[in-house]
Design a protein around this motif. Structure first.
Motif, PDB file in Angstrom:
ATOM      1  N   SER A   1       6.322  -9.206   9.967  1.00 18.64           N
ATOM      2  CA  SER A   1       6.070  -9.242   7.592  1.00 18.64           C
ATOM      3  C   SER A   1       5.970 -10.421   7.961  1.00 18.64           C
ATOM      4  N   VAL A   2       6.361 -11.525   8.329  1.00 17.81           N
ATOM      5  CA  VAL A   2       6.172 -13.065   7.951  1.00 17.81           C
ATOM      6  C   VAL A   2       4.779 -13.469   8.214  1.00 17.81           C
ATOM      7  N   GLN A   3       3.852 -13.667   7.060  1.00 17.70           N
ATOM      8  CA  GLN A   3       2.286 -13.535   6.817  1.00 17.70           C
ATOM      9  C   GLN A   3       2.068 -15.346   6.017  1.00 17.70           C
ATOM     10  N   SER A   4       0.639 -15.203   6.088  1.00 16.81           N
ATOM     11  CA  SER A   4       0.318 -17.002   5.395  1.00 16.81           C
ATOM     12  C   SER A   4       0.979 -17.204   4.457  1.00 16.81           C
ATOM     13  N   THR A   5       0.432 -16.189   3.179  1.00 16.18           N
ATOM     14  CA  THR A   5       0.780 -16.448   1.872  1.00 16.18           C
ATOM     15  C   THR A   5       2.301 -15.273   1.413  1.00 16.18           C
ATOM     16  N   LYS A   6       2.453 -16.208  -0.124  1.00 16.95           N
ATOM     17  CA  LYS A   6       3.871 -15.760  -0.355  1.00 16.95           C
ATOM     18  C   LYS A   6       3.505 -13.794  -0.212  1.00 16.95           C
ATOM     19  N   ARG A   7       2.149 -13.701  -1.589  1.00 18.25           N
ATOM     20  CA  ARG A   7       1.868 -12.739  -1.968  1.00 18.25           C
ATOM     21  C   ARG A   7       1.441 -11.695  -1.190  1.00 18.25           C
ATOM     22  N   GLN A   8       0.424 -12.262  -0.026  1.00 19.27           N
ATOM     23  CA  GLN A   8       0.188 -11.062   0.858  1.00 19.27           C
ATOM     24  C   GLN A   8       1.598 -10.717   1.632  1.00 19.27           C
ATOM     25  N   SER A   9       2.597 -11.124   1.911  1.00 20.17           N
ATOM     26  CA  SER A   9       4.438 -10.618   2.094  1.00 20.17           C
ATOM     27  C   SER A   9       4.780  -9.586   1.295  1.00 20.17           C
ATOM     28  N   ILE A  10       5.082 -10.505   0.254  1.00 18.20           N
ATOM     29  CA  ILE A  10       5.408  -9.421  -1.226  1.00 18.20           C
ATOM     30  C   ILE A  10       4.161  -7.369  -0.985  1.00 18.20           C
ATOM     31  N   ARG A  11       3.292  -8.300  -0.684  1.00 16.93           N
ATOM     32  CA  ARG A  11       2.696  -6.833  -0.565  1.00 16.93           C
ATOM     33  C   ARG A  11       2.982  -6.110   0.278  1.00 16.93           C
ATOM     34  N   VAL A  12       2.766  -6.379   2.023  1.00 16.33           N
ATOM     35  CA  VAL A  12       2.917  -5.454   3.242  1.00 16.33           C
ATOM     36  C   VAL A  12       4.635  -5.730   2.574  1.00 16.33           C
ATOM     37  N   ALA A  13       5.148  -5.946   2.509  1.00 18.55           N
ATOM     38  CA  ALA A  13       7.297  -5.213   2.631  1.00 18.55           C
ATOM     39  C   ALA A  13       6.988  -4.162   2.128  1.00 18.55           C
ATOM     40  N   ILE A  14       6.150  -4.392   0.354  1.00 20.50           N
ATOM     41  CA  ILE A  14       6.096  -2.896  -0.306  1.00 20.50           C
ATOM     42  C   ILE A  14       5.367  -1.593   0.515  1.00 20.50           C
ATOM     43  N   GLN A  15       4.219  -1.851   1.345  1.00 20.78           N
ATOM     44  CA  GLN A  15       3.729  -0.920   2.113  1.00 20.78           C
ATOM     45  C   GLN A  15       4.761  -0.603   3.123  1.00 20.78           C
ATOM     46  N   ARG A  16       5.770  -1.565   3.711  1.00 15.61           N
ATOM     47  CA  ARG A  16       6.125  -1.068   4.405  1.00 15.61           C
ATOM     48  C   ARG A  16       6.980  -0.762   4.149  1.00 15.61           C
ATOM     49  N   MET A  17       8.325  -0.625   2.857  1.00 17.43           N
ATOM     50  CA  MET A  17       8.929   0.160   2.613  1.00 17.43           C
ATOM     51  C   MET A  17       8.961   1.668   2.024  1.00 17.43           C
ATOM     52  N   GLY A  18       7.497   1.633   1.889  1.00 18.39           N
ATOM     53  CA  GLY A  18       6.573   2.516   0.946  1.00 18.39           C
ATOM     54  C   GLY A  18       7.074   4.008   2.151  1.00 18.39           C
ATOM     55  N   ALA A  19       6.251   3.220   3.319  1.00 18.21           N
ATOM     56  CA  ALA A  19       5.706   3.967   4.149  1.00 18.21           C
ATOM     57  C   ALA A  19       7.435   4.764   4.917  1.00 18.21           C
ATOM     58  N   CYS A  20       8.266   4.084   5.437  1.00 17.76           N
ATOM     59  CA  CYS A  20       9.219   3.817   5.409  1.00 17.76           C
ATOM     60  C   CYS A  20       9.886   5.408   5.035  1.00 17.76           C
ATOM     61  N   VAL A  21       9.860   5.339   3.926  1.00 18.52           N
ATOM     62  CA  VAL A  21      10.470   6.250   2.818  1.00 18.52           C
ATOM     63  C   VAL A  21       9.589   7.375   3.787  1.00 18.52           C
ATOM     64  N   LEU A  22       8.786   7.063   3.270  1.00 20.41           N
ATOM     65  CA  LEU A  22       7.754   8.355   3.807  1.00 20.41           C
ATOM     66  C   LEU A  22       7.804   8.706   4.984  1.00 20.41           C
ATOM     67  N   ALA A  23       8.055   8.499   5.540  1.00 21.70           N
ATOM     68  CA  ALA A  23       7.804   8.606   7.448  1.00 21.70           C
ATOM     69  C   ALA A  23       9.510   9.152   7.888  1.00 21.70           C
ATOM     70  N   LEU A  24      10.387   8.742   7.087  1.00 29.93           N
ATOM     71  CA  LEU A  24      12.280   9.213   7.328  1.00 29.93           C
ATOM     72  C   LEU A  24      11.851  10.770   7.021  1.00 29.93           C
ATOM     73  N   PHE A  25      11.356  10.937   5.953  1.00 32.67           N
ATOM     74  CA  PHE A  25      11.379  12.104   4.865  1.00 32.67           C
ATOM     75  C   PHE A  25      10.692  13.149   5.637  1.00 32.67           C
ATOM     76  N   LEU A  26       9.072  13.048   6.080  1.00 32.43           N
ATOM     77  CA  LEU A  26       8.504  13.470   6.641  1.00 32.43           C
ATOM     78  C   LEU A  26       9.236  14.171   8.012  1.00 32.43           C
ATOM     79  N   SER A  27       9.685  13.500   9.267  1.00 37.20           N
ATOM     80  CA  SER A  27      10.133  13.369  10.517  1.00 37.20           C
ATOM     81  C   SER A  27      10.917  14.381  10.057  1.00 37.20           C
ATOM     82  N   SER A  28      11.994  13.722   9.566  1.00 39.77           N
ATOM     83  CA  SER A  28      13.879  14.968   9.030  1.00 39.77           C
ATOM     84  C   SER A  28      12.894  16.445   9.165  1.00 39.77           C
TER      85      SER A  28
END
Length: 326
Positions: free
Chosen positions: A40-67
């Motif tokens: 998750s450590v990226q080369s720019t701040k904006r990229q880091s925030i974008r990646v963080a949002i995507q990973r959090m959203g994917a995590c919630v979706l993955a945990l719900f679907l897998s459950s």
């Protein structure tokens, strides 16, 4: 720091902190938090925030679907494969691409534990939160590259001056300098590097408008394309005319006026006067003279475009500053 980059240092420290935090909270699979930091450590701040949002959203979706799938179909490799078949396209649809791999790894913890209890779901969510949270904190510090960009600006302007001086000389001698190829290659390389740094600086600015350098480099890139067009005309120049000497003199004057803050207003006015004087001159008498005159006029039009690009850049900046005041 000569051998270890800032990003490497931040990644190493962040991964260790995330694993320590996960252990202090008594979380299972605490090493995953460190892995999430690494990814998750990226080369720019904006990229880091974008990646963080995507990973959090994917995590919630993955945990719900897998459950849902594990509870109804069981805990085995076949169901995990079915989960991936459903999760990957769903995450891509929601533009959570950056979180697909990490979230899939977290789901394997449910598979190993053969459980989707609330405590385990919370465990996985906390691993993700700690990982991306630490990565975001690590990315709050980004070393300034403004000095490097300013150095690029000075180098680019020097090279443009040299290119125009060589063009002025080529007009007078009806011969292109061999050094011109090297100048164009160097100019293109400097502008490419300058644009990369300018956009990196822009993406590291979260709460202030730091778009000037990016706009400046884009302007110089547009001028480079115009210079390339101007250069093509030299292949067809064969005779030196009075008009050629006049354009060569104006090109030399332009080369001495290349500067970051030059509005090009005076040069545009001078160029129009040059065009007007050409109209009052005697018409060409031979086909060769006519063709050369046409090429000269096209070269002059390209010069005008070169100046107009800079003039538009300066006007747009002034308008933005005027709007900021109000």
């Amino acid at each position: 720091m000569k051998f270890i980059g800032y990003r490497t240092l931040k990644t190493a420290i962040g991964a260790a902190i995330a694993m320590i935090l996960a252990a202090s909270f008594g979380l299972k699979y605490g090493t995953a938090a460190g892995v999430i930091v690494i990814l998750s450590v990226q080369s720019t701040k904006r990229q880091s925030i974008r990646v963080a949002i995507q990973r959090m959203g994917a995590c919630v979706l993955a945990l719900f679907l897998s459950s849902v799938l594990f509870n109804f179909l069981g805990y085995n490799a076949y169901v995990f494969g079915l989960f991936l078949l459903m999760f990957i396209p769903s995450a891509a649809r929601f533009r959570f691409n950056e979180g697909i791999v990490v979230s899939s790894v977290l789901v394997t913890h449910l598979l190993v534990e053969k459980s989707t209890e609330v405590s385990l779901i919370v465990n996985e969510l906390l691993l993700m939160i700690i990982g991306i949270g630490v990565a975001l904190i690590m990315n709050l510090y980004m070393p300034s590259i403004d000095k490097k960009i300013k150095t690029n600006q000075a180098e680019i302007e020097d090279l443009i001056r040299d290119v125009l001086k060589h063009m002025s000389e080529a007009l007078r001698l009806s011969a292109v300098s061999l050094k011109e190829d090297e100048l164009f290659r160097s100019l293109e390389s400097k502008i490419k590097k300058g644009r990369e740094r300018a956009y990196k600086s822009l993406n590291n600015s979260l709460f202030s408008d730091n778009s000037y350098y990016a706009k400046y480099m884009d302007m110089r890139y547009q001028q480079l394309k115009t210079l390339k067009n101007m250069r093509k005309h030299f292949e067809k120049f064969s005779i030196t005319y009075k008009q050629t000497e006049m354009i060569a003199g104006f090109t030399l004057r332009l080369s001495n006026s290349i500067h970051e803050y030059n509005t090009a207003e005076g040069l545009l006015k001078g160029l129009q006067e040059l065009k007007d004087s050409f109209k009052a001159m005697e018409l060409p008498k031979t086909r060769e003279e006519f063709e050369n005159r046409a090429m000269l006029y096209q070269f002059l039009n390209d010069l005008e475009q070169f100046l107009q690009i800079k003039n538009d850049f300066k006007k747009n900046l002034d308008e933005e500053r005027h709007l900021d005041v109000f």
